[in-house]
Motif scaffolding. Sequence first.
Motif, PDB file in Angstrom:
ATOM      1  N   PRO A  77       1.436  -1.237  -0.262  1.00  0.00           N
ATOM      2  CA  PRO A  77      -0.039  -0.116   0.132  1.00  0.00           C
ATOM      3  C   PRO A  77       0.594   1.577   0.167  1.00  0.00           C
ATOM      4  O   PRO A  77       2.457   1.342   0.670  1.00  0.00           O
ATOM      5  CB  PRO A  77      -0.708  -0.130   1.573  1.00  0.00           C
ATOM      6  CG  PRO A  77       0.267  -1.094   2.389  1.00  0.00           C
ATOM      7  CD  PRO A  77       0.498  -1.586   1.778  1.00  0.00           C
ATOM      8  N   ARG A  78       0.441   2.289  -0.667  1.00  0.00           N
ATOM      9  CA  ARG A  78       1.559   3.674  -0.855  1.00  0.00           C
ATOM     10  C   ARG A  78       1.214   4.542  -0.915  1.00  0.00           C
ATOM     11  O   ARG A  78       0.666   4.803   0.708  1.00  0.00           O
ATOM     12  CB  ARG A  78       1.699   3.660  -2.357  1.00  0.00           C
ATOM     13  CG  ARG A  78       2.464   2.681  -3.449  1.00  0.00           C
ATOM     14  CD  ARG A  78       3.742   3.078  -2.290  1.00  0.00           C
ATOM     15  NE  ARG A  78       4.625   3.718  -2.450  1.00  0.00           N
ATOM     16  CZ  ARG A  78       5.769   4.228  -2.620  1.00  0.00           C
ATOM     17  NH1 ARG A  78       6.875   3.573  -1.718  1.00  0.00           N
ATOM     18  NH2 ARG A  78       5.986   5.565  -2.925  1.00  0.00           N
ATOM     19  N   ALA A  92      -4.124   2.719  -2.717  1.00  0.00           N
ATOM     20  CA  ALA A  92      -3.458   2.159  -3.937  1.00  0.00           C
ATOM     21  C   ALA A  92      -2.207   1.448  -3.511  1.00  0.00           C
ATOM     22  O   ALA A  92      -1.674   1.617  -2.638  1.00  0.00           O
ATOM     23  CB  ALA A  92      -3.240   3.585  -4.867  1.00  0.00           C
ATOM     24  N   HIS A  93      -1.705   0.235  -4.440  1.00  0.00           N
ATOM     25  CA  HIS A  93      -1.033  -0.645  -4.163  1.00  0.00           C
ATOM     26  C   HIS A  93      -0.547  -0.661  -5.451  1.00  0.00           C
ATOM     27  O   HIS A  93      -0.591  -1.462  -6.341  1.00  0.00           O
ATOM     28  CB  HIS A  93      -1.453  -1.998  -3.521  1.00  0.00           C
ATOM     29  CG  HIS A  93      -2.968  -2.250  -2.907  1.00  0.00           C
ATOM     30  ND1 HIS A  93      -4.271  -2.399  -3.333  1.00  0.00           N
ATOM     31  CD2 HIS A  93      -2.755  -2.088  -1.662  1.00  0.00           C
ATOM     32  CE1 HIS A  93      -4.859  -1.958  -2.368  1.00  0.00           C
ATOM     33  NE2 HIS A  93      -3.857  -1.689  -0.934  1.00  0.00           N
ATOM     34  N   GLN A  94       1.209  -0.473  -5.101  1.00  0.00           N
ATOM     35  CA  GLN A  94       2.202  -0.401  -5.325  1.00  0.00           C
ATOM     36  C   GLN A  94       2.031  -1.736  -6.601  1.00  0.00           C
ATOM     37  O   GLN A  94       2.401  -2.130  -7.827  1.00  0.00           O
ATOM     38  CB  GLN A  94       3.483   0.057  -5.501  1.00  0.00           C
ATOM     39  CG  GLN A  94       4.807   0.423  -5.761  1.00  0.00           C
ATOM     40  CD  GLN A  94       5.726   0.760  -5.649  1.00  0.00           C
ATOM     41  OE1 GLN A  94       5.525   0.928  -4.346  1.00  0.00           O
ATOM     42  NE2 GLN A  94       6.620   1.071  -6.019  1.00  0.00           N
ATOM     43  N   PRO A 122      -2.689  -0.284 -13.215  1.00  0.00           N
ATOM     44  CA  PRO A 122      -1.185  -1.014 -13.195  1.00  0.00           C
ATOM     45  C   PRO A 122      -0.361   0.364 -12.263  1.00  0.00           C
ATOM     46  O   PRO A 122      -0.640   1.967 -12.459  1.00  0.00           O
ATOM     47  CB  PRO A 122      -1.449  -0.942 -14.801  1.00  0.00           C
ATOM     48  CG  PRO A 122      -2.376  -0.917 -15.351  1.00  0.00           C
ATOM     49  CD  PRO A 122      -3.443  -0.644 -14.777  1.00  0.00           C
ATOM     50  N   CYS A 123       0.630   0.349 -11.808  1.00  0.00           N
ATOM     51  CA  CYS A 123       1.432   1.084 -10.865  1.00  0.00           C
ATOM     52  C   CYS A 123       0.580   1.696  -9.857  1.00  0.00           C
ATOM     53  O   CYS A 123       1.199   2.887 -10.346  1.00  0.00           O
ATOM     54  CB  CYS A 123       2.730   1.962 -11.993  1.00  0.00           C
ATOM     55  SG  CYS A 123       3.637   0.741 -13.204  1.00  0.00           S
ATOM     56  N   ALA A 124      -0.261   1.536  -9.928  1.00  0.00           N
ATOM     57  CA  ALA A 124      -1.197   2.446  -8.511  1.00  0.00           C
ATOM     58  C   ALA A 124       0.131   3.305  -7.670  1.00  0.00           C
ATOM     59  O   ALA A 124       0.693   2.294  -6.498  1.00  0.00           O
ATOM     60  CB  ALA A 124      -1.973   1.951  -7.803  1.00  0.00           C
TER      61      ALA A 124
END
Length: 130
Positions: A77-78, A92-94, A122-124
């Motif tokens: 998680p970011r 958002a999950h990287q 993608p790339c969240a």
Amino acid sequence: GGGGGGGGGVEGGGSTRGEWHAFNEGRWAADALVHPTGKWLYATNRLHDSIAHFRINPGGGAVLELVGHVGCGGKTPRSFACSPDGRFLVVAHQHSHTVASFAVDPVTGSPSPKPLAIVDAPCASCVKFL
């Protein structure tokens, strides 16, 4: 329960800073936010892919009290955001390339134990409510 060697007025964790460091493996908290009511604080935890939930105690004693953790619905998680009305958290999950949404209990501030929805992204790395 005591927070151990990390200090900073956090209670309920039961682990010392050294214990957390030993399990770190290069992943830490990425983001923190205060609920719109000012009653709760949340932090994404990349160490075990979770959201930590704290109660903010404005009067005396520890400033933060750990309420618990919930799985964040993805990997690494970011960023995350709370809806302006405080009813939802979105994470958002990287590394799983997803975004997950959670309901927030209006009485306890606890995120739902499971995501309401998970969508591909993608790339969240960042989410915001506009």
